[in-house]
Structure formats: structure tokens, C-alpha cells
Write an enzyme that holds these catalytic residues in place. Sequence first.
Site, mmCIF file in Angstrom:
data_model
loop_
_atom_site.group_PDB
_atom_site.id
_atom_site.type_symbol
_atom_site.label_atom_id
_atom_site.label_comp_id
_atom_site.label_asym_id
_atom_site.label_seq_id
_atom_site.Cartn_x
_atom_site.Cartn_y
_atom_site.Cartn_z
ATOM 1 C CB CYS A 154 -0.930 0.014 1.206
ATOM 2 S SG CYS A 154 -1.986 1.492 1.247
ATOM 3 N N GLY A 182 -2.051 -5.742 -11.358
ATOM 4 C CA GLY A 182 -1.819 -4.438 -11.971
ATOM 5 C C GLY A 182 -2.409 -4.327 -13.362
ATOM 6 N NE ARG A 222 -6.049 1.366 -10.024
ATOM 7 C CZ ARG A 222 -5.399 2.181 -10.849
ATOM 8 N NH1 ARG A 222 -5.791 3.439 -10.978
ATOM 9 N NH2 ARG A 222 -4.374 1.747 -11.539
#
Length: 327
Positions: free
Chosen positions: A101, A202, A226
Site C-alpha cells: 500500500c 496491476g 481497480r
Amino acid sequence: MFDFFQQHRLLLAPMAGVSDEAFRALCREQGADLAYTEMVSAKGLSFANEKTRRLLALAPGEDQVAVQLFGHEPDVMAREAGWIEDEMGEALAYLDVNMGCPARKIVSKGDGSALMKEPELAASIVRAVASAVEHPVTVKFRRGWALGDETAPAFARRMEDAGAAAVAVHGRFAEQYYQGRADWGAVARVKEAVGVPVVGNGDVRCGADAAALVARTGCDAVMIARGAEGSPWVFAQAKAALAGRPEPPAPDIRERLAMARRHARLLAAREGKNIVRMRKHAMWYLAGLPGAAAARGRINACVSVEDFEQVFDELLERVGSSAADAR
């Protein structure tokens, strides 16, 4: 050898404020083989913080979950990892240590990706946690801390030597945050450097991306972060692509809004009437849809499931009117 990923190749990443029970339930339904909890503070657990402990709750229909723990004190991390194992039992798939993070409020305390700057401390945390629990311990980290200084392969070897059963690699440097493109080559280089399973992470936003990541890196599993926001069906697409099947078509507007509606209801069941967390999810579901920009202000004022239902109903009505006008 930790062979968990032979049967669990698609993982929902641990995302603070996102990977709660409601979102995990939808992603699991769509094909995620396993989901991580939101990252859990070891210090928060040590204070018996009820809000922190609540992050460990299983989603509806969820048999197992991976718990990601963050902190920088080996003894605290080990003690709380043991508590999690005792508390969760068979519902715990494995424990993951957050060393990736990049958020300022996390790294400013020496947690998350800040540990990549202190590999000896990072290794001591893994050794302590692995010694305290019977479940496998994994580590998630980034390509490196400083932009342009790739340390992931060497870091991965240290984590393996310290007792990590697997590692997950995000292909950006911590200093990049989420800018630029993730370098999947870093995942491949970690895979070459270690003997434990490697999870690639990623910029996986569709099924083709998941298949390409595996083909280019040889990684054992794919973690989606995401790319799943406002798009839980990315897991159905990825599952098909990894199996060599055609990807299911992208959902139409009605299907997208139906998923947003279900999400709001699941959150309401968890959070009660006040479900402001749904605001960001609603924005993600509506991104690119006709009328989404006009609805943004109303979404930011929603505080209940009924408020969200009304916004979704109006968007559906607008879509229907537009279709009628087109005829």
C-alpha cells in the site's frame, strides 16, 4: 509447496473502503475464486477495535476469505495473526502481509510499501507471523519503493526465505501510486527469482488482460483490483479467457443498473440505512452511461438505499425514453 492457486486463479484484491462483504459477494458470484478482506490494522486489532474486527466478517455465501494484515511491529503482527486464525478457523484461507500500500497515511507510520525500504524488518515480520500461525502466510508488495529502482525480485527472495508461502506483486513502484502503466515484466522477474507461487497484479481490466498477464509472466494467479470497481463481471470475463473460451459480452445499461441496485441493497443489509459508501460504487457503475454526469450530484446526496433506487429508476426511465425517441 502451497498449491492453493491451482484451484484459485482469480482473486479480488484487498482494497480499503471497497472490498467489504457486499462487493466481495458480487465478485464471488461473478467468478472470483477468492476475495481478500479490506486491509486490517494489526494495531487496531490489538486495541480490540470493533470497527477493525468487523472487517473480518464473511460475505453472504462466502466459504473462505484471505485476510490482509498491515503493521510494522513483528510481535504485534504475530499476536494478532494468531488471534485471527483462532477466531476464523476454517473460514481463513491464508494470511497476507501488506507491504504494497503506497497511501501516505499508511507509509508515514512505516507500514505498507514503506517496508520495502527495510527488507530486514519486513523479513522479521514474515518470520514472526509464520511462526505464530498454522495457516500459510503470503506477502503482497510492489515493484520497488523508489521510481526506477526495481527491488521486487530480491525482496521476494527474502520473503520466501523468511517463510512466505507465496507472494503477490503489483507492477508499479510505490512512488508511482497508481500513475502510468504497471510493468508486468516485474511479475515475470519475480516468478523467475522464487520457487513459491506468484500472484500477478496491476492493470487487469478485462478477460484478455488476465490471460495476457499469465501468458507473459507465468504467474500462478491473477489479482484484480481497480478493474473490478463498478465491474464485478470482469471475473466472469477473466474466467472465460483463462479457460480459452470467448468472453461473455459486456453488460448493457439495464444489467449494469441492476447490479448497482443489488450492491446498494447488500450494503444496506450490512451498514443499515446510512450507506454513503455506495456513492463511489454508484459512480463506478454509471461511468460512461447516458445521464451519468447529470446524476453525479444527486448520487453525492444519497444517504439511503431508497435514494439510490430513485436515481437508478430515473436513469432507467431516461434510457427507455431515449430508445423510444430513436425509433
